[in-house]
Scaffold this motif. Sequence first.
Motif, PDB file in Angstrom:
ATOM      1  N   LYS A  19      12.864  32.576  11.967  1.00 12.23           N
ATOM      2  CA  LYS A  19      12.959  32.752  10.810  1.00 12.23           C
ATOM      3  C   LYS A  19      12.991  32.209   9.909  1.00 12.23           C
ATOM      4  O   LYS A  19      12.758  31.261  10.053  1.00 12.23           O
ATOM      5  CB  LYS A  19      14.361  33.942  11.048  1.00 12.23           C
ATOM      6  N   ILE A  21      13.802  30.753   6.958  1.00  3.69           N
ATOM      7  CA  ILE A  21      14.677  30.765   5.361  1.00  3.69           C
ATOM      8  C   ILE A  21      13.868  30.114   3.993  1.00  3.69           C
ATOM      9  O   ILE A  21      13.426  28.916   4.086  1.00  3.69           O
ATOM     10  CB  ILE A  21      15.733  29.586   5.837  1.00  3.69           C
ATOM     11  N   ARG A  41      14.585  38.484   2.569  1.00  2.71           N
ATOM     12  CA  ARG A  41      16.042  38.467   2.018  1.00  2.71           C
ATOM     13  C   ARG A  41      16.897  37.138   2.736  1.00  2.71           C
ATOM     14  O   ARG A  41      17.603  37.005   2.516  1.00  2.71           O
ATOM     15  CB  ARG A  41      16.533  39.880   2.884  1.00  2.71           C
ATOM     16  N   LEU A  42      15.684  36.645   3.431  1.00  5.44           N
ATOM     17  CA  LEU A  42      16.408  35.539   3.926  1.00  5.44           C
ATOM     18  C   LEU A  42      16.692  33.989   3.422  1.00  5.44           C
ATOM     19  O   LEU A  42      15.151  33.557   2.964  1.00  5.44           O
ATOM     20  CB  LEU A  42      16.374  35.209   5.014  1.00  5.44           C
ATOM     21  N   GLU A  66      20.827  37.476   2.919  1.00  5.65           N
ATOM     22  CA  GLU A  66      21.470  36.432   4.039  1.00  5.65           C
ATOM     23  C   GLU A  66      21.516  35.281   3.257  1.00  5.65           C
ATOM     24  O   GLU A  66      19.857  34.770   2.772  1.00  5.65           O
ATOM     25  CB  GLU A  66      20.717  37.303   5.104  1.00  5.65           C
ATOM     26  N   HIS A  68      22.658  30.718   3.417  1.00  9.61           N
ATOM     27  CA  HIS A  68      22.342  30.245   4.218  1.00  9.61           C
ATOM     28  C   HIS A  68      22.724  28.988   2.890  1.00  9.61           C
ATOM     29  O   HIS A  68      22.142  28.097   3.087  1.00  9.61           O
ATOM     30  CB  HIS A  68      21.815  29.544   4.781  1.00  9.61           C
ATOM     31  N   TYR A 197      15.036  29.420  13.499  1.00  9.04           N
ATOM     32  CA  TYR A 197      15.144  29.293  12.087  1.00  9.04           C
ATOM     33  C   TYR A 197      14.380  28.328  11.231  1.00  9.04           C
ATOM     34  O   TYR A 197      14.406  26.409  11.989  1.00  9.04           O
ATOM     35  CB  TYR A 197      15.854  29.041  11.105  1.00  9.04           C
TER      36      TYR A 197
END
Length: 208
Positions: A19, A21, A41-42, A66, A68, A197
């Motif tokens: 994923k 980020i 969206r991350l 989302e 982090h 990630y």
Amino acid sequence: MSIAQNFAEIKNKIHDRAKLIAVSKTQPPEKIQAALDTGHRLYGENRVQEAVSHWAEPRQNYPDLELHLIGPLQTNKAKDAVALFDVIQTIDRESLVDALAKEQEKQKRVLKYFIQINTGDEEQKAGVSFEEFPALLEYARSKNLDVVGLMCIPPVDEDPARHFKTLAEVAKAHGLQELSMGMSGDFEAAIEYGATYVRVGTALFGER
Ligand SMILES: *Cc1c(COP(=O)(O)O)cnc(C)c1O
């Protein structure tokens, strides 16, 4: 290259193996908007106050966002961090576990967490040592924090491969599924070693 082109190129290289980020620290609102306009969206931020200023408003408009936290967290910012973020990747000490557990309870919010390991034993860098990690994991679990993975930032002057490899081995040994490792310069190597990630800033947004 436009931000949309950068996202397309990096996503093409990652090819759904991890994923992405998008690290939006220090970026101006118009670049963040351009990134949101691509459908991404991350996002990751490394300072709580800056993250609030970047994301408090988009939060209202993009329900599938989302966020982090990927930078070190002071206990006195735990309240704001729990209110804003979905995932905090930088647990590295018991006092922080205590502060986060307390805030989750107070705010009735449940986040996911990573423990940051200081894989290069660097004095100036955040993260728990490999030696102290198992006890910290146990402590965080005893406080009901949902620890899902490990995060590291290898020393800049070393081949990161050894750090990625060791982090993956330690995660596996402790039943942790997620691995946050790899940045603009080394995300492809991190994926080879099992990153789930990757945290990419410069390659998406340009130089900071
Ligand atoms: C800034 C930052 C990144 C992104 O770094 P780039 O080299 O710009 O991709 C990744 N991880 C952390 C923890 C950061 O602070």
